[in-house]
Design a protein around this motif. Structure first.
Motif, PDB file in Angstrom:
ATOM      1  N   TYR A 247       0.817  -1.216   0.000  1.00 17.98           N
ATOM      2  CA  TYR A 247       0.000   0.000   0.000  1.00 17.98           C
ATOM      3  C   TYR A 247       0.853   1.270   0.000  1.00 17.98           C
ATOM      4  O   TYR A 247       0.396   2.329  -0.454  1.00 17.98           O
ATOM      5  CB  TYR A 247      -0.925   0.001   1.220  1.00 17.98           C
ATOM      6  N   ASP A 248       2.094   1.187   0.506  1.00 18.90           N
ATOM      7  CA  ASP A 248       2.947   2.373   0.593  1.00 18.90           C
ATOM      8  C   ASP A 248       3.906   2.492  -0.600  1.00 18.90           C
ATOM      9  O   ASP A 248       4.895   3.222  -0.545  1.00 18.90           O
ATOM     10  CB  ASP A 248       3.740   2.369   1.900  1.00 18.90           C
ATOM     11  N   THR A 249       3.599   1.783  -1.680  1.00 17.41           N
ATOM     12  CA  THR A 249       4.410   1.888  -2.899  1.00 17.41           C
ATOM     13  C   THR A 249       4.379   3.322  -3.435  1.00 17.41           C
ATOM     14  O   THR A 249       3.313   3.948  -3.506  1.00 17.41           O
ATOM     15  CB  THR A 249       3.881   0.928  -3.974  1.00 17.41           C
ATOM     16  N   ASP A 250       5.530   3.831  -3.827  1.00 17.48           N
ATOM     17  CA  ASP A 250       5.620   5.176  -4.413  1.00 17.48           C
ATOM     18  C   ASP A 250       5.475   5.057  -5.932  1.00 17.48           C
ATOM     19  O   ASP A 250       6.425   4.738  -6.643  1.00 17.48           O
ATOM     20  CB  ASP A 250       6.962   5.818  -4.056  1.00 17.48           C
ATOM     21  N   PHE A 251       4.253   5.289  -6.409  1.00 16.97           N
ATOM     22  CA  PHE A 251       3.963   5.096  -7.823  1.00 16.97           C
ATOM     23  C   PHE A 251       4.555   6.179  -8.715  1.00 16.97           C
ATOM     24  O   PHE A 251       4.455   6.083  -9.940  1.00 16.97           O
ATOM     25  CB  PHE A 251       2.445   5.021  -8.036  1.00 16.97           C
ATOM     26  N   SER A 252       5.155   7.186  -8.108  1.00 17.02           N
ATOM     27  CA  SER A 252       5.796   8.216  -8.924  1.00 17.02           C
ATOM     28  C   SER A 252       7.200   7.807  -9.364  1.00 17.02           C
ATOM     29  O   SER A 252       7.831   8.495 -10.162  1.00 17.02           O
ATOM     30  CB  SER A 252       5.873   9.537  -8.139  1.00 17.02           C
ATOM     31  N   GLN A 253       7.681   6.671  -8.848  1.00 17.27           N
ATOM     32  CA  GLN A 253       9.025   6.201  -9.154  1.00 17.27           C
ATOM     33  C   GLN A 253       9.003   5.192 -10.309  1.00 17.27           C
ATOM     34  O   GLN A 253       8.072   4.380 -10.426  1.00 17.27           O
ATOM     35  CB  GLN A 253       9.661   5.542  -7.927  1.00 17.27           C
ATOM     36  N   GLN A 254      10.047   5.231 -11.144  1.00 15.92           N
ATOM     37  CA  GLN A 254      10.157   4.324 -12.281  1.00 15.92           C
ATOM     38  C   GLN A 254      10.197   2.867 -11.820  1.00 15.92           C
ATOM     39  O   GLN A 254       9.631   1.974 -12.470  1.00 15.92           O
ATOM     40  CB  GLN A 254      11.426   4.648 -13.079  1.00 15.92           C
ATOM     41  N   ALA A 255      10.829   2.625 -10.682  1.00 17.36           N
ATOM     42  CA  ALA A 255      10.939   1.249 -10.167  1.00 17.36           C
ATOM     43  C   ALA A 255       9.567   0.653  -9.885  1.00 17.36           C
ATOM     44  O   ALA A 255       9.331  -0.546 -10.104  1.00 17.36           O
ATOM     45  CB  ALA A 255      11.792   1.224  -8.903  1.00 17.36           C
TER      46      ALA A 255
ATOM     47  N   LEU B  96       5.168  -3.168 -11.661  1.00 22.57           N
ATOM     48  CA  LEU B  96       3.816  -3.433 -12.156  1.00 22.57           C
ATOM     49  C   LEU B  96       3.866  -4.120 -13.514  1.00 22.57           C
ATOM     50  O   LEU B  96       3.117  -5.079 -13.774  1.00 22.57           O
ATOM     51  CB  LEU B  96       3.019  -2.131 -12.256  1.00 22.57           C
ATOM     52  N   CYS B  97       4.722  -3.628 -14.379  1.00 20.88           N
ATOM     53  CA  CYS B  97       4.825  -4.193 -15.723  1.00 20.88           C
ATOM     54  C   CYS B  97       5.329  -5.634 -15.683  1.00 20.88           C
ATOM     55  O   CYS B  97       4.847  -6.506 -16.422  1.00 20.88           O
ATOM     56  CB  CYS B  97       5.748  -3.334 -16.584  1.00 20.88           C
TER      57      CYS B  97
ATOM     58  N   VAL C  64     -10.250   3.976 -10.070  1.00 22.73           N
ATOM     59  CA  VAL C  64      -9.717   2.852 -10.831  1.00 22.73           C
ATOM     60  C   VAL C  64      -8.843   3.421 -11.942  1.00 22.73           C
ATOM     61  O   VAL C  64      -9.272   4.311 -12.690  1.00 22.73           O
ATOM     62  CB  VAL C  64     -10.839   1.980 -11.436  1.00 22.73           C
ATOM     63  N   TYR C  65      -7.603   2.904 -12.052  1.00 26.93           N
ATOM     64  CA  TYR C  65      -6.640   3.386 -13.044  1.00 26.93           C
ATOM     65  C   TYR C  65      -6.235   2.241 -13.964  1.00 26.93           C
ATOM     66  O   TYR C  65      -6.209   1.067 -13.555  1.00 26.93           O
ATOM     67  CB  TYR C  65      -5.380   3.931 -12.365  1.00 26.93           C
ATOM     68  N   GLN C  66      -5.893   2.623 -15.192  1.00 28.99           N
ATOM     69  CA  GLN C  66      -5.283   1.688 -16.129  1.00 28.99           C
ATOM     70  C   GLN C  66      -3.794   1.989 -16.203  1.00 28.99           C
ATOM     71  O   GLN C  66      -3.389   3.149 -16.299  1.00 28.99           O
ATOM     72  CB  GLN C  66      -5.908   1.817 -17.522  1.00 28.99           C
ATOM     73  N   VAL C  67      -2.969   0.953 -16.158  1.00 25.64           N
ATOM     74  CA  VAL C  67      -1.524   1.119 -16.273  1.00 25.64           C
ATOM     75  C   VAL C  67      -1.187   1.182 -17.768  1.00 25.64           C
ATOM     76  O   VAL C  67      -1.301   0.170 -18.486  1.00 25.64           O
ATOM     77  CB  VAL C  67      -0.768  -0.036 -15.599  1.00 25.64           C
ATOM     78  N   VAL C  68      -0.798   2.350 -18.245  1.00 24.78           N
ATOM     79  CA  VAL C  68      -0.560   2.554 -19.679  1.00 24.78           C
ATOM     80  C   VAL C  68       0.915   2.815 -19.983  1.00 24.78           C
ATOM     81  O   VAL C  68       1.284   3.014 -21.146  1.00 24.78           O
ATOM     82  CB  VAL C  68      -1.409   3.733 -20.210  1.00 24.78           C
ATOM     83  N   GLY C  69       1.762   2.822 -18.957  1.00 25.62           N
ATOM     84  CA  GLY C  69       3.163   3.180 -19.149  1.00 25.62           C
ATOM     85  C   GLY C  69       4.074   2.027 -19.497  1.00 25.62           C
ATOM     86  O   GLY C  69       5.272   2.229 -19.734  1.00 25.62           O
ATOM     87  N   CYS C  70       3.546   0.802 -19.546  1.00 22.45           N
ATOM     88  CA  CYS C  70       4.393  -0.358 -19.854  1.00 22.45           C
ATOM     89  C   CYS C  70       4.679  -0.410 -21.356  1.00 22.45           C
ATOM     90  O   CYS C  70       3.820  -0.085 -22.181  1.00 22.45           O
ATOM     91  CB  CYS C  70       3.707  -1.653 -19.415  1.00 22.45           C
ATOM     92  N   ARG C  71       5.856  -0.845 -21.704  1.00 23.26           N
ATOM     93  CA  ARG C  71       6.237  -0.941 -23.110  1.00 23.26           C
ATOM     94  C   ARG C  71       6.355  -2.401 -23.531  1.00 23.26           C
ATOM     95  O   ARG C  71       6.721  -3.237 -22.774  1.00 23.26           O
ATOM     96  CB  ARG C  71       7.579  -0.237 -23.334  1.00 23.26           C
TER      97      ARG C  71
ATOM     98  N   SER D 160      -2.438  -4.709 -15.144  1.00 22.50           N
ATOM     99  CA  SER D 160      -3.001  -3.804 -16.150  1.00 22.50           C
ATOM    100  C   SER D 160      -3.820  -2.674 -15.541  1.00 22.50           C
ATOM    101  O   SER D 160      -4.054  -1.654 -16.205  1.00 22.50           O
ATOM    102  CB  SER D 160      -3.887  -4.592 -17.127  1.00 22.50           C
ATOM    103  N   HIS D 161      -4.290  -2.861 -14.296  1.00 24.07           N
ATOM    104  CA  HIS D 161      -5.132  -1.854 -13.653  1.00 24.07           C
ATOM    105  C   HIS D 161      -4.777  -1.757 -12.170  1.00 24.07           C
ATOM    106  O   HIS D 161      -4.210  -2.699 -11.588  1.00 24.07           O
ATOM    107  CB  HIS D 161      -6.617  -2.201 -13.803  1.00 24.07           C
ATOM    108  N   LEU D 162      -5.115  -0.632 -11.570  1.00 17.84           N
ATOM    109  CA  LEU D 162      -4.916  -0.408 -10.137  1.00 17.84           C
ATOM    110  C   LEU D 162      -6.228   0.025  -9.504  1.00 17.84           C
ATOM    111  O   LEU D 162      -6.971   0.837 -10.083  1.00 17.84           O
ATOM    112  CB  LEU D 162      -3.849   0.661  -9.900  1.00 17.84           C
ATOM    113  N   TYR D 163      -6.492  -0.528  -8.321  1.00 14.98           N
ATOM    114  CA  TYR D 163      -7.720  -0.184  -7.591  1.00 14.98           C
ATOM    115  C   TYR D 163      -7.354   0.617  -6.343  1.00 14.98           C
ATOM    116  O   TYR D 163      -6.534   0.159  -5.531  1.00 14.98           O
ATOM    117  CB  TYR D 163      -8.473  -1.454  -7.187  1.00 14.98           C
ATOM    118  N   VAL D 164      -7.932   1.785  -6.194  1.00 14.39           N
ATOM    119  CA  VAL D 164      -7.694   2.636  -5.023  1.00 14.39           C
ATOM    120  C   VAL D 164      -8.996   2.702  -4.223  1.00 14.39           C
ATOM    121  O   VAL D 164      -9.947   3.367  -4.615  1.00 14.39           O
ATOM    122  CB  VAL D 164      -7.246   4.053  -5.429  1.00 14.39           C
ATOM    123  N   GLY D 165      -9.042   1.982  -3.116  1.00 14.96           N
ATOM    124  CA  GLY D 165     -10.249   1.930  -2.295  1.00 14.96           C
ATOM    125  C   GLY D 165     -10.465   3.188  -1.486  1.00 14.96           C
ATOM    126  O   GLY D 165      -9.576   4.038  -1.360  1.00 14.96           O
TER     127      GLY D 165
END
Length: 588
Positions: free
Chosen positions: A528-536, A541-542, A581-588, A547-552
Motif C-alpha cells: 500500500y505504501d508503494t511510491d507510484f511516482s518512481q520508475q521502479a 507493475l509491468c 480505478v486506473y489503467q496502467v498505460v506506461g508499460c512498453r 493492467s489496472h490499479l484499484y484505489v479503495g
C-alpha cells in the motif's frame, strides 16, 4: 440505535429467522437430550443455558450432513426438514416430559429476555457496514461461495489456503436454505453467535455456586464487560468466534461427566461420552486451535484438582508461584510490540471491570479454590502458548505457534467472567441476610452495565472497515467494463500477529481484496505504501503484468496523488468520491 436494529430486522428477516430457527432447534435437541440423562439433577435455567451453549452442535452436524450429501437437497426440503426436526423434538419433550429440578422461573425469563435484547443490540452492528469487516472476511466469503458452487474449486482453494471449514459449511447451508446473500449471512450469523455466547457461561457458575445472581453476573460480564469477543467480527474471525461459542458447552459437559460419573446409569453415561466426543470433534472442525484451548483447560483442571489435595503449605506455595509467573508473563508480553494489544480489551479499555473481577477473585479463591486456580492457570497457559512453535503441521504456514495473539485476546473474557461469577458468589457466602446478598449482587451487575453504557461500542471499528458503498459500486463497474483478462493491482499490507514478529505474508489493505471473491477477477497484491511516482514502481507493475490499479476508499489504500502525477503512466478510468480505478498505460 434501536431504530437501526429494527431496520435490519425488517430488511434481513429471512436470515434472522433462519439463524433463530437453527438456534431454537439446536437448543431444544441438546437440552432435551441432557434432560433425558440428568432429569431432576439440573434446573430449568441450567438446561436452558446448556442448550444455548450447545446449539452449534446439532446445527453444525446437520450442515455437514448436507455438505457431504453432495448439495442434493433443495432449500424448501432443507427448511421443511429443520422445522420438522424442531417439531419432533418439542413433541418428544412434551410427551415424555421429564421434569427438571425446582427453579426460579424469573431466572429463565431473565436469560431469555437478555438474549432477545442482545439480538437487537447486536443487529446495530449490521446496520453500519456494507460488507463484513477486514481482509479475512473476503476469504471466508470466497470459501462459502465455492462450497455453494463446486467441489473441485473447494479442493483447489484448500490446496493454497488453509481454513477451518466448519463455519463455512454452516454459513453455506444457512445461505442456501433461506435463500439469502452470503455477506448478509456472515454478518447476521456472527451477531447471533455473539448474542448466545454469554448465556453459555451461566450453567457452570450457577451449578458450582448454586447462585442464580452469580450466574447472571457472569452472563453480563461475558456480554458487555469487555469489547471481546465482539471485536472478533471486526477482524473477520468468524470460525474462531464459533469455536469460542461452542467451547463453554464442551467445558460444561466435561464438568458434568466428572461430577456425575457415578450417579447416572452406564447407558446414559456412554451417551454423555458420545455427545462430549462429538462436541470436541465439531469444535475442532470449526477451528483447530479450539483443541489447544480444550487441552489447556483439561490440564489446568487436572492440576487444580491435584493442587487441592496437597497439604496447606505446598498448596499455598504453588498458588503463589502461579500468580507470580502470571504477573511476569504479563509484563513480558507487554514488552513485545506485536503482542502488546493482547491486553487492550482488559487493561487499557476495560480496566474498571477487570479491577472489579480481580477484587472479587479474592472471594472466589476463598470459597471456590479449585475452579479459581484452574481459571487462573488456564489464562497463564493460554498466554504461554503464544511462544510454543508448531512448524510444519499446517500447510503453507511455517511460523505458527500453538495459539496466536488474536485468539488468546478473544478467549480471555471467559476465565475472567468465570472468576467474576465465582467471586460474587463468594461475596454472597460472606453474608447471611438475603437482602444484603441481593443488594451486593445488584450493585456489581449495575457497575458493569453502567460501564458498558458509558464505554461499549456496538458499531464496527473504523480500523477494520475496508469496504463502503462506493467500493461495491466500483467493483460492479469493473465487472462490466474491464476486460476479462485484466490483472488488477490491489493494496496489501504485512501481517504480523505471532510472538516471533515474523513476516506472515501480505493481506488486503482496502476493498480491493473483495474483487476476486465478488466478481472473480484476477488481483495481484501490491504494498500500500508503494511510491507510484518512481520508475521502479512502474517497472514492478509491468513485470507482474498488472493492467489496472484499484484505489479503495477505506483502509490502507494507494496514494492516488502519485498516480495522478504521472498521467503518461496511469490513466484514470473511474473516479468516485471515495474510489478510483486506473489503467496502467506506461508499460512498453
Amino acid at each position: 440505535m434501536i431504530s437501526d436494529a429494527f431496520s435490519v430486522l425488517i430488511d434481513q428477516w429471512r436470515v434472522i429467522f433462519g439463524s433463530l430457527l437453527l438456534i431454537a432447534l439446536g437448543q431444544t435437541l441438546v437440552s432435551t437430550a441432557l434432560l433425558y440423562i440428568f432429569g431432576k439433577q439440573l434446573t430449568s435455567s441450567e438446561y436452558f443455558s446448556l442448550g444455548m451453549a450447545g446449539w452449534l452442535l446439532p446445527a453444525s452436524f446437520i450442515s455437514m450432513l448436507w455438505f457431504f450429501a453432495g448439495w442434493k437437497s433443495s432449500s424448501p426440503f432443507n427448511l421443511i426438514l429443520l422445522i420438522s426436526l424442531l417439531g419432533i423434538s418439542i413433541f418428544f419433550r412434551l410427551r415424555f416430559k421429564p421434569d427438571p429440578a425446582p427453579d426460579s422461573k424469573s431466572t429463565s425469563l431473565f436469560l431469555f429476555l437478555f438474549f432477545l435484547i442482545s439480538i437487537l443490540l447486536r443487529l446495530v452492528f449490521v446496520s453500519k457496514v456494507t460488507l463484513p469487516s477486514y481482509f479475512d472476511s473476503a476469504q471466508h466469503y470466497l470459501l462459502i461461495k465455492t462450497i455453494l458452487g463446486n467441489a473441485t474449486g473447494l479442493i483447489t482453494s484448500l490446496q493454497t489456503n488453509y481454513y477451518h471449514l466448519g463455519y463455512h459449511i454452516l454459513a453455506a447451508f444457512t445461505a442456501s436454505t433461506f435463500q439469502v446473500e452470503i455477506t448478509k449471512t456472515m454478518l447476521i450469523l456472527g451477531q447471533m453467535v455473539l448474542a448466545v455466547i454469554p448465556l453459555s457461561v451461566f450453567f457452570l457458575i450457577k451449578h458450582e455456586t448454586k447462585s442464580d445472581l452469580a450466574g447472571v453476573f457472569a452472563v453480563i460480564l461475558a456480554a458487555y464487560g469487555w469489547y471481546m469477543p465482539a471485536h472478533a467480527v471486526d477482524w473477520g474471525k468468524y470460525p474462531a468466534l464459533l469455536s469460542v461459542g461452542l467451547f463453554p458447552f464442551v467445558l460444561s459437559l466435561a464438568y458434568l461427566v466428572s461430577q456425575n460419573k457415578n450417579t447416572v446409569s452406564p447407558q446414559k453415561r456412554w451417551i454423555l461420552y458420545l455427545i462430549l466426543a462429538v462436541a470436541i470433534l465439531i469444535s475442532g472442525i470449526l477451528h483447530s486451535r479450539s483443541l489447544v484451548i480444550i487441552g489447556i483447560t483439561f490440564a489446568a483442571w487436572t492440576i487444580a484438582a491435584w493442587q487441592q489435595k496437597l497439604p496447606r503449605l505446598p498448596q499455598a506455595l504453588l498458588f503463589t508461584a502461579v500468580i507470580i509467573a502470571l504477573a511476569l508473563e504479563i509484563l513480558y508480553i507487554q514488552r513485545q510490540d506485536v503482542l502488546t494489544l493482547l491486553f487492550d480489551p482488559y487493561i487499557q479499555k476495560g480496566l474498571l471491570v477487570t479491577a472489579l473481577v480481580l477484587l472479587l477473585s479474592i472471594f472466589a479463591q476463598r470459597h471456590y479454590p479449585q475452579f479459581t486456580f484452574a481459571s487462573i492457570l488456564a489464562m497463564e497457559l493460554c498466554m504461554g502458548s503464544l511462544f510454543i512453535p508448531i512448524k510444519g503441521l499446517v500447510p503453507g504456514y511455517a511460523n505458527l505457534t500453538l495459539l496466536d495473539r488474536p485468539y488468546v485476546e478473544m478467549i480471555l473474557f471467559l476465565p475472567l467472567a468465570f472468576l467474576g461469577g465465582l467471586g460474587l458468589a463468594g461475596v454472597e457466602n460472606s453474608f447471611q441476610h438475603m437482602k444484603v446478598k441481593t443488594f451486593v449482587s445488584l450493585i456489581a451487575c449495575g457497575l458493569v452495565l453502567i460501564n458498558a453504557f458509558a464505554t461499549y461500542n456496538l458499531s464496527p471499528w473504523e480500523c477494520c472497515v475496508i469496504a463502503g458503498n462506493d467500493d461495491v459500486t466500483a467493483i460492479d463497474w469493473m465487472n462490466t467494463k474491464l476486460p476479462a483478462a485484466a490483472r488488477i493491482g490491489i493494496s496489501a499490507t504485512e501481517l504480523k500477529v505471532l510472538a516471533s514478529d515474523s513476516f506472515e505474508g501480505y493481506v488486503g489493505g482496502d476493498a480491493g481484496i473483495w474483487i476476486t471473491p465478488l466478481i472473480g477477477r484476477v488481483t495481484v497484491p501490491v504494498r500500500y505504501d508503494t511510491d507510484f511516482s518512481q520508475q521502479a514502481a512502474l517497472d514492478n507493475l509491468c513485470q507482474q503484468g498488472i493492467s489496472h490499479l484499484y484505489v479503495g476508499g477505506l483502509g490502507q489504500n494507494f496514494n492516488d496523488s502519485q498516480l495522478n502525477a504521472q498521467p503518461a503512466w496511469y490513466k484514470m478510468l473511474l473516479s468516485m468520491p471515495e474510489v478510483k480505478v486506473y489503467q496502467v498505460v506506461g508499460c512498453r
